[in-house]
Design a protein around this motif. Structure first.
Motif, PDB file in Angstrom:
ATOM      1  N   ASP A 113      13.235   1.012  -0.046  1.00 16.16           N
ATOM      2  CA  ASP A 113      11.912   0.862   0.539  1.00 16.16           C
ATOM      3  C   ASP A 113      10.807   1.024  -0.498  1.00 16.16           C
ATOM      4  N   LEU A 114      11.137   1.614  -1.660  1.00 17.99           N
ATOM      5  CA  LEU A 114      10.140   1.736  -2.714  1.00 17.99           C
ATOM      6  C   LEU A 114       9.669   0.356  -3.175  1.00 17.99           C
ATOM      7  N   ALA A 115      10.584  -0.571  -3.216  1.00 17.25           N
ATOM      8  CA  ALA A 115      10.208  -1.933  -3.591  1.00 17.25           C
ATOM      9  C   ALA A 115       9.631  -2.621  -2.355  1.00 17.25           C
ATOM     10  N   PRO A 116       8.426  -3.185  -2.455  1.00 16.21           N
ATOM     11  CA  PRO A 116       7.803  -3.797  -1.277  1.00 16.21           C
ATOM     12  C   PRO A 116       8.609  -4.987  -0.774  1.00 16.21           C
ATOM     13  N   GLU A 117       8.538  -5.200   0.531  1.00 17.57           N
ATOM     14  CA  GLU A 117       9.272  -6.316   1.118  1.00 17.57           C
ATOM     15  C   GLU A 117       8.643  -7.658   0.763  1.00 17.57           C
ATOM     16  N   GLN A 118       7.323  -7.673   0.557  1.00 20.46           N
ATOM     17  CA  GLN A 118       6.631  -8.924   0.270  1.00 20.46           C
ATOM     18  C   GLN A 118       5.805  -8.799  -1.007  1.00 20.46           C
ATOM     19  N   ALA A 119       5.512  -9.912  -1.593  1.00 18.07           N
ATOM     20  CA  ALA A 119       4.685  -9.966  -2.797  1.00 18.07           C
ATOM     21  C   ALA A 119       3.770 -11.184  -2.697  1.00 18.07           C
ATOM     22  N   THR A 120       2.678 -11.155  -3.455  1.00 15.40           N
ATOM     23  CA  THR A 120       1.735 -12.282  -3.472  1.00 15.40           C
ATOM     24  C   THR A 120       2.078 -13.195  -4.644  1.00 15.40           C
ATOM     25  N   VAL A 143      -0.872  -8.565  -8.260  1.00 10.23           N
ATOM     26  CA  VAL A 143      -0.759  -7.182  -7.781  1.00 10.23           C
ATOM     27  C   VAL A 143      -2.160  -6.596  -7.707  1.00 10.23           C
ATOM     28  N   ARG A 144      -2.616  -6.300  -6.495  1.00 12.14           N
ATOM     29  CA  ARG A 144      -3.941  -5.753  -6.291  1.00 12.14           C
ATOM     30  C   ARG A 144      -3.931  -4.227  -6.438  1.00 12.14           C
ATOM     31  N   PRO A 145      -5.116  -3.613  -6.551  1.00 10.02           N
ATOM     32  CA  PRO A 145      -5.180  -2.147  -6.683  1.00 10.02           C
ATOM     33  C   PRO A 145      -4.492  -1.434  -5.517  1.00 10.02           C
ATOM     34  N   GLY A 146      -3.707  -0.416  -5.835  1.00 13.08           N
ATOM     35  CA  GLY A 146      -3.042   0.384  -4.817  1.00 13.08           C
ATOM     36  C   GLY A 146      -1.755  -0.213  -4.278  1.00 13.08           C
ATOM     37  N   GLU A 147      -1.395  -1.409  -4.705  1.00  9.66           N
ATOM     38  CA  GLU A 147      -0.160  -2.039  -4.219  1.00  9.66           C
ATOM     39  C   GLU A 147       1.029  -1.641  -5.098  1.00  9.66           C
ATOM     40  N   ARG A 148       2.205  -1.692  -4.494  1.00 11.86           N
ATOM     41  CA  ARG A 148       3.423  -1.526  -5.277  1.00 11.86           C
ATOM     42  C   ARG A 148       3.822  -2.874  -5.872  1.00 11.86           C
ATOM     43  N   ILE A 149       4.285  -2.845  -7.104  1.00 12.06           N
ATOM     44  CA  ILE A 149       4.646  -4.077  -7.806  1.00 12.06           C
ATOM     45  C   ILE A 149       5.944  -4.616  -7.211  1.00 12.06           C
ATOM     46  N   GLY A 150       5.960  -5.919  -6.949  1.00 14.24           N
ATOM     47  CA  GLY A 150       7.064  -6.508  -6.199  1.00 14.24           C
ATOM     48  C   GLY A 150       8.266  -6.926  -7.014  1.00 14.24           C
ATOM     49  N   SER A 160      -4.431  -2.214 -16.040  1.00 12.61           N
ATOM     50  CA  SER A 160      -4.440  -1.180 -15.017  1.00 12.61           C
ATOM     51  C   SER A 160      -3.592  -0.003 -15.475  1.00 12.61           C
ATOM     52  N   ALA A 161      -3.722   1.113 -14.775  1.00 16.08           N
ATOM     53  CA  ALA A 161      -2.835   2.253 -14.982  1.00 16.08           C
ATOM     54  C   ALA A 161      -1.790   2.217 -13.873  1.00 16.08           C
ATOM     55  N   ASN A 188       0.625   0.407  -8.564  1.00 17.95           N
ATOM     56  CA  ASN A 188      -0.497  -0.046  -9.373  1.00 17.95           C
ATOM     57  C   ASN A 188      -1.724   0.832  -9.113  1.00 17.95           C
ATOM     58  N   GLY A 189      -2.542   1.009 -10.149  1.00 17.27           N
ATOM     59  CA  GLY A 189      -3.760   1.809 -10.031  1.00 17.27           C
ATOM     60  C   GLY A 189      -4.927   0.993  -9.538  1.00 17.27           C
TER      61      GLY A 189
END
Length: 631
Positions: A113-120, A143-150, A160-161, A188-189
């Motif tokens: 679940d750490l890895a997001p199910e969807q990505a942009t 990858v937008r701010p606050g999102e998990r990298i897919g 970003s940090a 993502n920061g």
């Protein structure tokens, strides 16, 4: 927990046994407590009995079947209480094993679940939300701010940090810019990143962690208590002897009842009740005692493994350290016209609007020094670079040396280099365009870490090892403070597993102490895994054999010393149990052992080893273990 049939049947058997015991002691009619005891047999014994029959079909004599037969034999000659007790012990043991297995499986599934199910995904027609599992190598994601990298990939635009502590164990978010590698599941920061996918979903670092945990857990599942390692031979010999003791006298004309009585007496006195209790009470008592003092040991097997540890390995971030950055020094450059307190106050005022962990650390340090941040206006933040704001009419910039240091800032550059060589993170502060000073930040070692390392060195005879994903400079700085000389830094999860296996290849029985997702494969692969409870990830907590619930490192040497004492009591109890069995069996074979005396001797040995093991329940046992770990 109650969804597991093993747990439900074990609980039912225990309740029936307790009810039968109450009626038995109260002097109720024999049919009432006999009925409850036999119901206990059925509830707790059908599954191990069926398992034993299946093993017998495969020409293997399982100890579960032996226990069921011994319990039935006990009931056949009127000792139904003994048989029911044996059934309860084995049903409870099976339930605990099933529960531990399910928790680990759930934790491994939760890791995904750490890895997001969807990505942009970015394509010719703009943005498109797609399942992360469908991303192909070479595609680009946003990858937008606050999102998990897919996906695992390489940054091709933006900065970003990124908080990747779960993968690498770094206590400070890593600054990412064009050309840097990022991992699926990391957070993502405040910046926007464009990432080119370099690995398919099945081959990401997080997916490989899952695979390593499953592999290591499956390997450790075959570990058994010492007494179970000899169960096959003992089972065969006992069953063969019982059959021979019944059949041979019959061939010589001995009456059926007399032959059956002698064979049943032999089965009772030779049954491993005392042997089972020789092993379990010391280990279970040690588990209970450790639990009262902030250490959750998950099973008797785990306690036995802890007792044989010869080498301890520590993770760094969140284990030996608190897991978050702190300001360790404020350095004002000559000619800045400021003192340390003024520099810290200005930096904190500029950083109070920042969400970066380093910025929050600066604000905490100022408040701890009695310097509440002042009002800042015109605040701006550049991800991965730093912040700027106007404080009391002065332009204050706080950020990375690469962004803020000019070519002519030689004094500042030397200071930054010295701090980084010492394992610190350097943060530059400029006031009105002039470099005013440098803040040094680092993770802080946990209280008592150095003492725990010293105690473990004395207890095991070997100095602990440091395994970390952090950079070598920070690792060696911390190791020096803790008294550790063997440092292995820059390790990804697979590297930690390899380091543990290398130590094991040299003959060491390794206990790994860790807290993060990145520690889970090594925790599973080590001889014994110990997780920090308050800061530990769910996967680390469920994979480990023991959990330090209060995050006190002093508990690590104490629980290892207690486990060693439990193992010594197990050996002593086994000597007592086998001595009683040998004497009673010899008496039955070569003499005329009265059944009541045989039962009394059998029960006496069971009571002796049981009470001997329960000595570890006393609080003095923990205090003695804690003291033994320090001498």
């Amino acid at each position: 927990m109650w969804s597991l049939p093993e747990v439900r049947w074990a609980a039912t058997a225990t309740v029936l046994f307790a009810a039968g015991g109450i009626l038995h002691l109260a002097g109720a009619p024999s049919w009432s407590w006999w009925g409850l005891y036999l119901a206990c047999y059925a509830a707790g014994g059908w599954e191990p009995g069926l398992s034993g029959l299946r093993a017998l079909r495969d020409r293997t004599l399982d100890v579960d079947l032996l226990m069921v037969v011994a319990a039935i034999g006990a009931a056949a000659i009127g000792q139904v209480f003994d048989g029911a007790l044996l059934i309860v012990i084995f049903a409870t043991s099976g339930a605990l094993e099933a529960l531990a297995t399910k928790r680990t499986e759930d934790a491994v599934r939760g890791l995904l679940d750490l890895a997001p199910e969807q990505a942009t995904r970015l394509g010719e027609h703009g943005e498109d939300r797609v399942p992360a599992a469908d991303l192909a190598v070479g595609e680009t994601i946003l990858v937008r701010p606050g999102e998990r990298i897919g996906a695992d990939g390489q940054v091709i635009a933006g900065a970003s940090a990124v908080d990747q502590a779960g993968i690498t164990g770094e206590s400070v978010p890593a600054d990412k810019a064009v050309g840097d590698e990022v991992f699926a599941g990391t957070l993502n920061g405040s910046g926007v990143l464009r990432v080119r996918v370099t690995r398919p979903a099945a081959e990401t670092v997080i997916a490989r962690i899952v695979a390593m945990v499953r592999e290591a857990t499956a390997t450790k599942a075959g570990t058994q208590l010492f007494i179970e390692k000899v169960e096959q031979r003992y089972s065969v010999v006992m069953v063969a002897a019982t059959v021979a003791l019944f059949a041979v006298p019959l061939l010589w004309g001995v009456p059926l009842q007399e032959a059956l009585l002698r064979a049943m007496t032999f089965m009772i006195v030779a049954s491993p009740c005392a042997v089972v209790l020789a092993t379990m009470p010391p280990l279970l008592a040690a588990i209970a005692n450790a639990g009262r003092h902030g250490v959750l040991v998950k099973s008797a097997v785990a306690m036995e493994q802890l007792g044989s540890v010869t080498q301890v390995a520590f993770d760094k971030t969140g284990t030996l350290t608190e897991g978050r950055p702190h300001v360790t020094g404020v350095h004002v450059l000559p000619g800045a016209g400021l003192d340390e307190r003024r520099l810290l106050a200005l930096a904190a005022s500029a950083e109070q609007g920042s969400e970066h962990p380093l910025g929050r650390a600066v604000v905490r340090a100022a408040r701890a020094a009695g310097l509440p941040p002042g009002q800042a206006v015109a605040f701006g933040s550049r991800p991965g670079l730093g912040v700027r704001a106007r404080v009391e009419g002065r332009l204050v910039e706080v950020g990375s040396p690469a962004h803020l240091l000019d070519a002519g800032d030689e004094a500042a550059a030397r200071l930054v280099d010295d701090l980084q060589r010492g394992g610190h993170t350097a943060v530059v502060t400029r006031v009105d365009g002039t470099t005013a000073g440098v803040l040094a930040l680092a993770d802080r070692m946990r209280p008592g870490a150095a003492e725990a390392v010293a105690r473990l060195t004395t207890l095991t005879g070997t100095t602990p090892v440091l395994l970390t994903g952090d950079n070598p400079r920070a690792a060696h700085r911390l190791a020096g403070q803790a008294g550790i000389t063997d440092v292995r830094a820059g390790l990804l999860p697979a590297g930690k597993v390899a380091a543990v296996r290398e130590l094991q290849a040299d003959g060491a029985r390794v206990a790994l102490v860790g807290d993060g997702v990145n520690d889970a494969p090594a925790l599973a692969g080590a001889h014994a895994g110990i997780a920090m409870g308050r800061t530990g990830s769910d996967l680390a907590l469920d994979t480990a054999d023991a959990v330090i619930t209060r995050d006190e490192l002093s508990a690590v040497p104490a629980v290892l010393a207690l486990a060693r004492r439990a193992r010594r009591l197990v050996v002593a109890n086994l000597v007592i149990a086998f001595t009683f069995i040998a004497v009673l069996v010899a008496w039955d074979l070569f003499g005329d052992l009265p059944l009541p005396l045989g039962v009394a001797g059998h029960e006496g040995s069971t009571v002796i080893v049981g009470l001997n093991g329960l000595r570890l329940l006393r609080g003095a046992a923990w205090r003695r273990a804690a003291g033994a770990s320090s001498v």
